[in-house]
Structure formats: structure tokens, C-alpha cells
Design a protein around this motif. Structure first.
Motif, short mmCIF file in Angstrom:
data_model
loop_
_atom_site.label_atom_id
_atom_site.label_comp_id
_atom_site.label_asym_id
_atom_site.label_seq_id
_atom_site.Cartn_x
_atom_site.Cartn_y
_atom_site.Cartn_z
N VAL A 65 0.84 -1.20 0.00
CA VAL A 65 0.00 0.00 0.00
C VAL A 65 0.88 1.25 0.00
CG1 VAL A 65 -1.69 1.34 1.30
CG2 VAL A 65 -1.95 -1.15 1.13
N ALA A 66 1.91 1.25 0.85
CA ALA A 66 2.82 2.41 0.90
C ALA A 66 3.51 2.61 -0.44
CB ALA A 66 3.83 2.21 2.01
N GLU A 67 3.89 1.52 -1.09
CA GLU A 67 4.53 1.61 -2.41
C GLU A 67 3.57 2.20 -3.43
OE1 GLU A 67 6.65 -1.32 -5.72
OE2 GLU A 67 6.22 -2.06 -3.70
N ARG A 68 2.28 1.83 -3.34
CA ARG A 68 1.29 2.38 -4.27
C ARG A 68 1.14 3.88 -4.05
NH1 ARG A 68 -0.34 3.40 -8.83
NH2 ARG A 68 -2.57 3.72 -9.17
N VAL A 69 1.16 4.31 -2.79
CA VAL A 69 1.03 5.74 -2.49
C VAL A 69 2.22 6.52 -3.04
CG1 VAL A 69 0.88 7.47 -0.66
CG2 VAL A 69 -0.44 5.34 -0.48
N THR A 70 3.44 6.01 -2.83
CA THR A 70 4.61 6.72 -3.37
C THR A 70 4.57 6.74 -4.89
OG1 THR A 70 5.96 4.71 -3.21
CG2 THR A 70 6.05 6.25 -1.36
N ARG A 96 -10.20 12.52 -11.81
CA ARG A 96 -9.07 13.03 -12.58
C ARG A 96 -8.13 13.84 -11.71
NH1 ARG A 96 -11.66 14.93 -18.39
NH2 ARG A 96 -12.79 13.00 -18.81
N ALA A 97 -8.42 13.88 -10.40
CA ALA A 97 -7.60 14.70 -9.50
C ALA A 97 -6.17 14.23 -9.45
CB ALA A 97 -8.20 14.66 -8.10
N GLU A 101 3.50 9.86 -9.95
CA GLU A 101 2.67 10.10 -11.13
C GLU A 101 2.06 11.49 -11.12
OE1 GLU A 101 -0.36 7.11 -11.35
OE2 GLU A 101 1.10 5.46 -11.21
N ARG A 102 1.61 11.92 -9.95
CA ARG A 102 0.94 13.21 -9.82
C ARG A 102 1.91 14.38 -9.75
NH1 ARG A 102 -3.54 14.47 -7.79
NH2 ARG A 102 -2.61 15.74 -6.14
N GLY A 103 3.12 14.13 -9.29
CA GLY A 103 4.05 15.22 -9.04
C GLY A 103 3.60 16.06 -7.87
#
Length: 201
Positions: free
Chosen positions: A73-78, A200-201, A83-85
Motif C-alpha cells: 500500500v505504501a509503495e502504491r502511495v509513493t 481526474r484529481a 505520477e501526480r508530481g
């Protein structure tokens, strides 16, 4: 006086779909923490997860959190932050323990049923699972946590050595039974996506 919320925090914590509605505003990822299955029947558990996912707020990606996949989960958040910058707001939501509604004999005889609002009972397994997720986020530097998330994290860090005993001896473990409980505790580190992002946020 304005209602106090967790909106100013990057990592938030609440219980049940009602709690999710409060803390998921502006979130990019919602972690639905459901450590022990409601039933030993895998098909029934899939339906429980699908129903819960359908009841969660629209917008954020929804992943399943448990004691074994906090690092994923933490890896997905990072990854989302890259991706978002920009920072990724995370709503960690514990499923909690649900009981069937209590009806008196007259209501049962009349064929009535009770609508159960989403007000789950405390579940030690889900609290510790949520705390493990928050702790994994803190470990990768995502530590702007709400007091509620910090308290869940403290429960995990303070009790992690006794997690297996606490969960197997808990009220929650009575539902699925011994074998299903042990299987849930052995769940692997893979990230399970319950719903893709609809924002799309």
C-alpha cells in the motif's frame, strides 16, 4: 462553529462506509482495511467486499488493506505521488465488526427486518491492520497524519509482537472460524485493487 474534519491531513483514518464518506473528500487512495473475512466461504466474502466497495465514496482508487500488505500500500502511495508530481491524500478506513440486527419476537413473526446503518463495532484486527498501513506510510516519509491515524499507528507499533494472539482471540475471529482466520493472517503482500480511480484529481 465549523465541523472539525481530517481534511487538513494527508493520512486520515475512520471506521466503516460512513466514516469513509467523512474522510475521503479529496483523497486519491482509499484503503479499505478488512483483515478477517466475514465468512469462511470465499464467494460470500467476495460479495461482502463488493458491497462495501459499492458503498464507498466515488472518486479515489480503492485498495484492500490487511496485516500482510501494508508495504505494498505504501509503495502504491509513493507511486501515485510520483505520477501526480504532488502529494497523495490517503483515507485509511477500517471495516469494523458488523452484527445482524436484533429484532424482538413480534417483529420476526411479522416478517419485519431492520435496516442496519453503517455503524460498525470496534474490531481489533482492523484497527491493527489500519495501524500497520499508517506505520508503513510513515516509514516512507508520508507522516502528515491525523490524530485518529496516529492513534491507530500507535496501537500497531505498541502491540505488533502480540498481533497473532490478539487477532485469533478476538471477537472478530469467531465469525470465520479458526482455519479462515489463520489463512487471513497468512495473506500475502500483494496489492489488491477493489476499484480503479474514478477521479481526474
Amino acid at each position: 462553529m465549523a465541523e472539525r474534519t481530517q481534511e487538513q491531513y494527508q493520512v486520515r483514518f475512520a471506521w466503516g462506509t460512513g466514516g469513509a464518506a467523512r474522510v475521503a473528500h479529496g483523497a486519491h487512495l482509499l484503503v479499505w482495511v478488512d483483515v478477517l473475512p466475514a465468512s469462511a466461504d470465499p464467494a460470500a466474502q467476495r460479495r461482502v467486499l463488493a458491497d462495501a466497495t459499492d458503498a464507498l465514496p466515488e472518486g479515489p482508487e480503492v485498495v484492500l488493506g490487511h496485516l500482510g500488505n501494508a508495504a505494498a500500500v505504501a509503495e502504491r502511495v509513493t507511486g501515485l505521488q510520483a505520477e501526480r508530481g504532488d502529494r497523495c491524500v490517503v483515507a485509511v478506513v477500517a471495516a469494523g465488526l458488523h452484527h445482524p440486527p436484533a429484532l424482538d419476537d413480534a417483529a420476526v413473526a411479522a416478517g419485519e427486518s431492520a435496516a442496519v446503518p453503517d455503524a460498525p463495532d470496534f474490531a481489533v484486527d482492523d484497527l491493527l491492520g489500519a495501524g500497520a498501513v499508517v506505520d508503513a506510510l510513515v516509514a516512507v516519509g508520508i507522516d502528515h497524519t491525523s490524530p485518529e491515524a496516529a492513534a491507530a499507528c500507535a496501537a500497531w507499533t505498541g502491540l505488533r509482537r502480540g498481533v497473532r494472539h490478539l487477532v485469533t482471540a478476538s471477537e472478530s475471529a469467531a465469525g470465520p472460524g479458526r482455519d479462515a482466520t489463520h489463512a487471513a493472517l497468512a495473506a500475502g503482500p500483494e496489492l489488491v485493487v477493489l476499484r480503479e480511480s474514478r477521479s481526474r484529481a
